[in-house]
Design a protein around this motif. Structure first.
Motif, PDB file in Angstrom:
ATOM      1  N   ALA A  27     -60.958  76.743 -60.236  1.00  0.00           N
ATOM      2  CA  ALA A  27     -61.600  75.478 -59.913  1.00  0.00           C
ATOM      3  C   ALA A  27     -63.036  75.767 -59.515  1.00  0.00           C
ATOM      4  N   SER A  28     -63.881  74.774 -59.624  1.00  0.00           N
ATOM      5  CA  SER A  28     -65.280  74.948 -59.228  1.00  0.00           C
ATOM      6  C   SER A  28     -65.359  75.486 -57.806  1.00  0.00           C
ATOM      7  N   ILE A  29     -66.242  76.440 -57.611  1.00  0.00           N
ATOM      8  CA  ILE A  29     -66.406  77.042 -56.291  1.00  0.00           C
ATOM      9  C   ILE A  29     -67.307  76.128 -55.466  1.00  0.00           C
ATOM     10  N   LYS A  30     -66.859  75.827 -54.241  1.00  0.00           N
ATOM     11  CA  LYS A  30     -67.535  74.819 -53.415  1.00  0.00           C
ATOM     12  C   LYS A  30     -68.212  75.369 -52.168  1.00  0.00           C
ATOM     13  N   SER A  31     -67.973  76.627 -51.820  1.00  0.00           N
ATOM     14  CA  SER A  31     -68.564  77.168 -50.590  1.00  0.00           C
ATOM     15  C   SER A  31     -68.722  78.680 -50.713  1.00  0.00           C
ATOM     16  N   ASP A  32     -69.481  79.245 -49.786  1.00  0.00           N
ATOM     17  CA  ASP A  32     -69.654  80.698 -49.774  1.00  0.00           C
ATOM     18  C   ASP A  32     -68.341  81.411 -49.445  1.00  0.00           C
ATOM     19  N   GLU A  33     -67.490  80.785 -48.631  1.00  0.00           N
ATOM     20  CA  GLU A  33     -66.192  81.377 -48.306  1.00  0.00           C
ATOM     21  C   GLU A  33     -65.311  81.424 -49.557  1.00  0.00           C
ATOM     22  N   HIS A  34     -65.344  80.348 -50.317  1.00  0.00           N
ATOM     23  CA  HIS A  34     -64.589  80.291 -51.571  1.00  0.00           C
ATOM     24  C   HIS A  34     -65.132  81.348 -52.535  1.00  0.00           C
ATOM     25  N   ALA A  67     -70.451  82.663 -61.475  1.00  0.00           N
ATOM     26  CA  ALA A  67     -71.846  82.640 -61.953  1.00  0.00           C
ATOM     27  C   ALA A  67     -72.454  81.258 -61.792  1.00  0.00           C
ATOM     28  N   ALA A  68     -71.702  80.219 -62.093  1.00  0.00           N
ATOM     29  CA  ALA A  68     -72.222  78.855 -61.957  1.00  0.00           C
ATOM     30  C   ALA A  68     -72.569  78.552 -60.504  1.00  0.00           C
ATOM     31  N   TYR A  69     -71.708  78.954 -59.578  1.00  0.00           N
ATOM     32  CA  TYR A  69     -71.976  78.723 -58.150  1.00  0.00           C
ATOM     33  C   TYR A  69     -73.193  79.530 -57.698  1.00  0.00           C
ATOM     34  N   GLU A  70     -73.230  80.808 -58.080  1.00  0.00           N
ATOM     35  CA  GLU A  70     -74.351  81.656 -57.666  1.00  0.00           C
ATOM     36  C   GLU A  70     -75.674  81.160 -58.248  1.00  0.00           C
ATOM     37  N   ASP A  71     -75.663  80.711 -59.489  1.00  0.00           N
ATOM     38  CA  ASP A  71     -76.891  80.193 -60.095  1.00  0.00           C
ATOM     39  C   ASP A  71     -77.423  78.994 -59.324  1.00  0.00           C
ATOM     40  N   GLU A  72     -76.522  78.163 -58.841  1.00  0.00           N
ATOM     41  CA  GLU A  72     -76.938  76.957 -58.125  1.00  0.00           C
ATOM     42  C   GLU A  72     -77.296  77.228 -56.671  1.00  0.00           C
TER      43      GLU A  72
END
Length: 143
Positions: A27-34, A67-72
């Motif tokens: 699922a889409s990653i929503k936080s740094d903990e995730h 990668a998507a979370y880190e890019d954002e």
């Protein structure tokens, strides 16, 4: 309703994929903990060495989500032309004078790039790429 595609997993690959999804859903990653948990899952899979097709498929999908979370949220700015040139010179162990002699690029131009006063020109990128044996795209990232 489930639909079948030609990209489905079968047998052991399907089982290993589903086991991973049940343990850590994709699922889409929503936080740094995730993000940290996702990275731990990826590290465990990578440490395993050889993966079956289901594990590889899962790892690819999780890597895309990371990668998507880190890019954002944790984007890394591209290196400056000065930083790239300094890195390549250090790696090859050449001085400004030696770089000038070997490439024909003016000493003043090399100094200005290293001081951050001048960007790479297209002509300079071609010469440096040939000299350092890298693809021009590596040096052209700031154009």
């Amino acid at each position: 309703m489930a639909t079948k595609t030609k990209f489905g997993l079968k047998g052991k690959s399907r089982d290993s994929y589903l086991e991973l999804v049940l343990a850590f859903p994709l699922a889409s990653i929503k936080s740094d903990e995730h993000l940290e948990e996702a990275q731990e899952v990826m590290n465990r899979l990578l440490a395993k060495g050889r993966l079956d097709h289901g594990e590889e498929t899962y790892l690819d999908a999780l890597s895309d989500l990371v990668a998507a979370y880190e890019d954002e949220h944790h984007a890394i700015e591209p290196a400056s032309d000065a930083d790239m040139l300094r890195h390549f010179m250090d790696a090859k162990g050449v001085s400004q004078v030696q770089l000038h002699r070997d490439t024909g690029i003016a000493k003043s131009t090399i100094s200005e790039v290293l001081a951050g006063k001048k960007p790479f020109s297209r002509q300079m990128i071609r010469k440096l790429a040939d000299y350092f044996k890298v693809d021009v795209s590596v040096l052209a990232s700031n154009l």
